[in-house]
Write a protein that holds these residues in place. Structure first.
Motif, PDB file in Angstrom:
ATOM      1  N   THR A  92     -56.441 -26.412  15.540  1.00 38.71           N
ATOM      2  CA  THR A  92     -57.284 -26.482  16.744  1.00 38.71           C
ATOM      3  C   THR A  92     -56.651 -27.358  17.828  1.00 38.71           C
ATOM      4  N   PHE A  93     -55.733 -28.234  17.435  1.00 43.04           N
ATOM      5  CA  PHE A  93     -55.082 -29.101  18.423  1.00 43.04           C
ATOM      6  C   PHE A  93     -54.252 -28.292  19.410  1.00 43.04           C
ATOM      7  N   ILE A  94     -53.740 -27.131  18.980  1.00 41.73           N
ATOM      8  CA  ILE A  94     -52.982 -26.285  19.913  1.00 41.73           C
ATOM      9  C   ILE A  94     -53.926 -25.693  20.952  1.00 41.73           C
ATOM     10  N   LEU A  95     -55.075 -25.234  20.505  1.00 41.62           N
ATOM     11  CA  LEU A  95     -56.069 -24.704  21.436  1.00 41.62           C
ATOM     12  C   LEU A  95     -56.484 -25.771  22.437  1.00 41.62           C
ATOM     13  N   ARG A  96     -56.729 -26.992  21.963  1.00 43.32           N
ATOM     14  CA  ARG A  96     -57.098 -28.076  22.875  1.00 43.32           C
ATOM     15  C   ARG A  96     -55.993 -28.324  23.897  1.00 43.32           C
ATOM     16  N   GLU A  97     -54.768 -28.280  23.426  1.00 40.96           N
ATOM     17  CA  GLU A  97     -53.633 -28.542  24.318  1.00 40.96           C
ATOM     18  C   GLU A  97     -53.527 -27.465  25.388  1.00 40.96           C
ATOM     19  N   VAL A  98     -53.679 -26.218  24.997  1.00 41.71           N
ATOM     20  CA  VAL A  98     -53.610 -25.110  25.945  1.00 41.71           C
ATOM     21  C   VAL A  98     -54.707 -25.237  26.999  1.00 41.71           C
ATOM     22  N   LEU A  99     -55.927 -25.506  26.531  1.00 36.90           N
ATOM     23  CA  LEU A  99     -57.046 -25.639  27.469  1.00 36.90           C
ATOM     24  C   LEU A  99     -56.839 -26.841  28.397  1.00 36.90           C
ATOM     25  N   GLY A 100     -56.281 -27.930  27.852  1.00 33.90           N
ATOM     26  CA  GLY A 100     -56.024 -29.105  28.676  1.00 33.90           C
ATOM     27  C   GLY A 100     -54.990 -28.845  29.761  1.00 33.90           C
TER      28      GLY A 100
END
Length: 417
Positions: free
Chosen positions: A16-24
């Motif tokens: 999920t950290f990749i998703l957070r990074e993309v959204l950020g």
């Protein structure tokens, strides 16, 4: 700035950290196109964000023959770059016939990834993990030409365990910059690169939105709730945790959040140890529901044998849950022993049991650890700062590009094969 994020499987409940990074990055003004080598597992699409990302992510394996034909015809218009790309794919191949065959597959996937990015004006290719996604990103950048750049985020631990298989030295030498999630990860790459390339190893932690995790004091209870979040695989050492709890003298209930190939074996071990009434296998839980588990836990335990820098530990610490983990890889950079939590030697069931009993019996100490841990997350693992740091690295590369795709000689200096 336009950038392609290439991942082996995206989105995934364990990443999920990749998703957070993309959204950020998107919130910071970046135009991020996500490309997944393989289609996301439908059982991992647990939140609306997961489902939305899956719907707009380009998938390489399983794409139509027509898509590949169009991409290949497009690539033939740049024969020199195509030849260089195939030559690099061949140099990165694993031993044997299977390795040669997979190198051809990776090259075809890279052609399609490049074609997708070319249509969108993307010249920067970023991968997470030094696995197949990294191969594809490197090869796609080669096909894009000298103005393109290739970077990746280094997590570990899998790639560190078999540097030659993952061609880690070659990928590290080819990257314009490498985002390392910890000092430990950076040090492992320093061992593979000549000192002249060490400055391109940049540390950016995997952060979280700290405001989304409410710090809450634990309510005393007769039965203490212990939480462990992670894939059910041997390296996460849930079996060790069950063995430690089998001789615990304090009433407890354990919740194991996550799923994986080790579940049947862990359930069998739970029965053998007589722990079935005290253990719940919750399966995969989405980010929209995981907060509930953190809020009701009295203790979070992650007894892994190998790790990168676990985001679930960061989430637990932000939520006010006292934590216990192992003294491996990047974890000591997150948890200072006896200050923000307890660290035990990996594989030591006796040490793990003693640490669990210590924190469950000493409420004052647990509270002190929880407050210190929250402060640590706020100061060093705030997702907003991590996104800012990552955005600054990408933006600087756009202003002052440093392509290194054509410098395989750097690997020779390391003695890598």
């Amino acid at each position: 700035m336009k950038i392609a994020y290439i991942v082996s499987r995206y989105p995934a409940v364990s990443h999920t950290f990749i998703l957070r990074e993309v959204l950020g990055l998107r919130a910071a003004g970046f135009d991020v196109t996500t490309i997944s080598v393989r289609r996301a597992d439908p059982t991992h699409l647990l939140t609306p964000h997961d489902q939305q990302e899956a719907a707009q992510t380009h998938v390489l394996v399983g794409a139509s023959a027509l898509s590949y034909l169009g991409a290949c015809l497009h690539a033939l218009t740049r024969p020199l770059h195509l030849a260089r790309m195939f030559a690099r794919a061949w140099s990165l191949r694993r031993p044997g016939l299977k390795g040669s065959l997979w190198a051809c597959f990776y090259a075809l996937e890279a052609i399609l990834a490049w074609h997708i990015c070319h249509q969108r004006g993307i010249n920067h290719f970023h991968a997470h993990f030094a696995n197949v996604a990294c191969d594809v990103a490197l090869l796609a950048a080669l096909l894009a030409g000298p103005d393109a750049s290739f970077t990746f985020t280094m997590h570990g631990p899998t790639e560190f365990a078999d540097v030659a298989h993952f061609r880690l030295a070659e990928k590290a030498a080819a990257a314009a910059s490498i985002i390392c999630i910890s000092d430990f990860a950076r040090s492992q790459l320093m061992a593979l690169l000549p000192p002249a390339q060490w400055p391109k190893l940049r540390i950016v932690h995997c952060g979280i939105d700290v405001t989304a995790y409410r710090f809450q004091s634990r309510t005393p209870a007769a039965v203490r709730e212990i939480l462990c979040v992670g894939r059910l695989v041997p390296v996460k050492a849930q079996a060790l945790l069950l063995e430690a709890l089998a001789t615990l003298s304090i009433p407890f209930h354990l919740t194991l959040v996550g799923d994986g190939p080790d579940r049947a074996r862990l359930e069998s071990l739970t029965d053998q140890l007589g722990l079935r009434p005290h253990v719940t296998f919750a399966g995969n839980i989405g980010q929209n529901a995981i907060h509930t588990y953190y809020q009701r836990a009295h203790l979070f335990v992650l007894p892994s044998f190998a790790e990168g820098l676990p985001v679930v530990l960061i989430e637990a610490m932000a939520s006010g849950v006292p934590v216990i983990s192992t003294r491996i890889a990047g974890i000591p950079e997150l948890i200072e022993h006896n200050v923000e939590g307890l660290l035990v030697p990996p594989g030591r069931v006796d040490c793990l049991r003693d640490a669990i009993q210590q924190l469950l019996r000493d409420e004052t100490r647990s509270i002190a650890f929880a407050h210190a841990a929250r402060a640590k997350v706020e100061s060093a693992f705030d997702g907003r700062q991590c996104t800012h740091d990552l955005a600054a690295i990408f933006s600087a590369m756009q202003t002052h590009p440093t392509p290194t795709l054509e410098t395989p000689d750097a690997v020779v200096a390391t003695g890598a094969t």
